[in-house]
Design a protein around this motif. Structure first.
Motif, PDB file in Angstrom:
ATOM      1  N   UNK A  71      -0.765  15.117   7.178  1.00  0.00           N
ATOM      2  CA  UNK A  71      -1.594  14.817   6.001  1.00  0.00           C
ATOM      3  C   UNK A  71      -1.660  13.312   5.744  1.00  0.00           C
ATOM      4  N   UNK A  72      -0.540  12.639   5.890  1.00  0.00           N
ATOM      5  CA  UNK A  72      -0.532  11.182   5.698  1.00  0.00           C
ATOM      6  C   UNK A  72      -1.346  10.498   6.786  1.00  0.00           C
ATOM      7  N   UNK A  73      -1.200  10.954   8.017  1.00  0.00           N
ATOM      8  CA  UNK A  73      -1.951  10.374   9.122  1.00  0.00           C
ATOM      9  C   UNK A  73      -3.452  10.522   8.930  1.00  0.00           C
ATOM     10  N   UNK A  74      -3.875  11.695   8.486  1.00  0.00           N
ATOM     11  CA  UNK A  74      -5.301  11.942   8.272  1.00  0.00           C
ATOM     12  C   UNK A  74      -5.866  11.061   7.164  1.00  0.00           C
ATOM     13  N   UNK A  75      -5.011  10.714   6.213  1.00  0.00           N
ATOM     14  CA  UNK A  75      -5.458   9.884   5.087  1.00  0.00           C
ATOM     15  C   UNK A  75      -5.093   8.408   5.253  1.00  0.00           C
ATOM     16  N   UNK A  76      -4.500   8.094   6.397  1.00  0.00           N
ATOM     17  CA  UNK A  76      -4.078   6.720   6.715  1.00  0.00           C
ATOM     18  C   UNK A  76      -3.187   6.134   5.619  1.00  0.00           C
ATOM     19  N   UNK A  77      -2.201   6.949   5.214  1.00  0.00           N
ATOM     20  CA  UNK A  77      -1.241   6.533   4.201  1.00  0.00           C
ATOM     21  C   UNK A  77       0.127   6.349   4.837  1.00  0.00           C
ATOM     22  N   UNK A  78       0.943   5.522   4.227  1.00  0.00           N
ATOM     23  CA  UNK A  78       2.317   5.311   4.665  1.00  0.00           C
ATOM     24  C   UNK A  78       3.251   5.906   3.624  1.00  0.00           C
ATOM     25  N   UNK A  79       4.489   6.179   4.044  1.00  0.00           N
ATOM     26  CA  UNK A  79       5.472   6.692   3.101  1.00  0.00           C
ATOM     27  C   UNK A  79       5.651   5.745   1.917  1.00  0.00           C
ATOM     28  N   UNK A  80       5.575   4.456   2.173  1.00  0.00           N
ATOM     29  CA  UNK A  80       5.723   3.469   1.097  1.00  0.00           C
ATOM     30  C   UNK A  80       4.618   3.620   0.056  1.00  0.00           C
ATOM     31  N   UNK A  81       3.393   3.955   0.496  1.00  0.00           N
ATOM     32  CA  UNK A  81       2.281   4.182  -0.433  1.00  0.00           C
ATOM     33  C   UNK A  81       2.579   5.375  -1.339  1.00  0.00           C
ATOM     34  N   UNK A  82       3.032   6.468  -0.721  1.00  0.00           N
ATOM     35  CA  UNK A  82       3.325   7.688  -1.464  1.00  0.00           C
ATOM     36  C   UNK A  82       4.476   7.438  -2.436  1.00  0.00           C
ATOM     37  N   UNK A  83       5.505   6.766  -1.974  1.00  0.00           N
ATOM     38  CA  UNK A  83       6.658   6.458  -2.812  1.00  0.00           C
ATOM     39  C   UNK A  83       6.228   5.639  -4.032  1.00  0.00           C
ATOM     40  N   UNK A  84       5.446   4.613  -3.799  1.00  0.00           N
ATOM     41  CA  UNK A  84       4.989   3.737  -4.878  1.00  0.00           C
ATOM     42  C   UNK A  84       4.107   4.483  -5.869  1.00  0.00           C
ATOM     43  N   UNK A  85       3.185   5.294  -5.362  1.00  0.00           N
ATOM     44  CA  UNK A  85       2.207   5.963  -6.215  1.00  0.00           C
ATOM     45  C   UNK A  85       2.758   7.191  -6.946  1.00  0.00           C
ATOM     46  N   UNK A  86       3.773   7.850  -6.375  1.00  0.00           N
ATOM     47  CA  UNK A  86       4.277   9.089  -6.971  1.00  0.00           C
ATOM     48  C   UNK A  86       5.639   8.934  -7.638  1.00  0.00           C
ATOM     49  N   UNK A  87       6.399   7.932  -7.232  1.00  0.00           N
ATOM     50  CA  UNK A  87       7.749   7.768  -7.766  1.00  0.00           C
ATOM     51  C   UNK A  87       8.777   8.666  -7.095  1.00  0.00           C
ATOM     52  N   UNK A  88       8.372   9.368  -6.044  1.00  0.00           N
ATOM     53  CA  UNK A  88       9.309  10.232  -5.308  1.00  0.00           C
ATOM     54  C   UNK A  88      10.215   9.356  -4.452  1.00  0.00           C
ATOM     55  N   UNK A  89      11.497   9.695  -4.440  1.00  0.00           N
ATOM     56  CA  UNK A  89      12.500   8.944  -3.691  1.00  0.00           C
ATOM     57  C   UNK A  89      12.146   8.870  -2.204  1.00  0.00           C
ATOM     58  N   UNK A  90      12.376   7.700  -1.611  1.00  0.00           N
ATOM     59  CA  UNK A  90      12.045   7.495  -0.196  1.00  0.00           C
ATOM     60  C   UNK A  90      12.802   8.452   0.720  1.00  0.00           C
ATOM     61  N   UNK A  91      14.063   8.709   0.425  1.00  0.00           N
ATOM     62  CA  UNK A  91      14.835   9.600   1.297  1.00  0.00           C
ATOM     63  C   UNK A  91      14.278  11.023   1.257  1.00  0.00           C
ATOM     64  N   UNK A  92      13.798  11.457   0.112  1.00  0.00           N
ATOM     65  CA  UNK A  92      13.163  12.777  -0.003  1.00  0.00           C
ATOM     66  C   UNK A  92      11.908  12.832   0.850  1.00  0.00           C
ATOM     67  N   UNK A  93      11.084  11.800   0.750  1.00  0.00           N
ATOM     68  CA  UNK A  93       9.856  11.744   1.541  1.00  0.00           C
ATOM     69  C   UNK A  93      10.153  11.674   3.035  1.00  0.00           C
ATOM     70  N   UNK A  94      11.147  10.907   3.413  1.00  0.00           N
ATOM     71  CA  UNK A  94      11.514  10.768   4.826  1.00  0.00           C
ATOM     72  C   UNK A  94      11.967  12.106   5.393  1.00  0.00           C
ATOM     73  N   UNK A  95      12.785  12.846   4.646  1.00  0.00           N
ATOM     74  CA  UNK A  95      13.246  14.159   5.120  1.00  0.00           C
ATOM     75  C   UNK A  95      12.080  15.132   5.264  1.00  0.00           C
ATOM     76  N   UNK A  96      11.131  15.080   4.347  1.00  0.00           N
ATOM     77  CA  UNK A  96       9.951  15.942   4.461  1.00  0.00           C
ATOM     78  C   UNK A  96       9.081  15.520   5.646  1.00  0.00           C
TER      79      UNK A  96
END
Length: 75
Positions: free
Chosen positions: A9-34
């Motif tokens: 999903x991130x690849x299709x939208x050309x997003x990085x984990x850092x973008x999602x982390x910044x925009x959602x406030x979700x912890x980086x380690x949570x996003x990395x594990x997902x």
């Protein structure tokens, strides 16, 4: 086995984990594990936040993949 499609999903939208982390406030380690599919659970609030952020359904974010006899996962 449950498969998480966050990386696709991130690849299709050309997003990085850092973008999602910044925009959602979700912890980086949570996003990395997902992203790497190494998590064993997900909080409902996190799931809802990510689905709303990515404008996708839960079925697009998570799917059931069956294991075949050789141990490989088929979707």
């Amino acid at each position: 086995m449950i498969k998480c499609n966050l990386s696709a999903l991130l690849g299709a939208r050309k997003l990085k984990l850092a973008d999602v982390m910044r925009d959602t406030g979700i912890n980086r380690s949570t996003l990395t594990r997902l992203y790497h599919e190494t998590t064993s659970r997900i909080d409902y609030e996190t799931l809802e936040t990510l689905c709303r952020y990515l404008k996708c359904d839960i079925g697009e974010f998570l799917e059931i993949a069956e294991d075949d006899d050789s141990g490989k996962t088929q979707v």
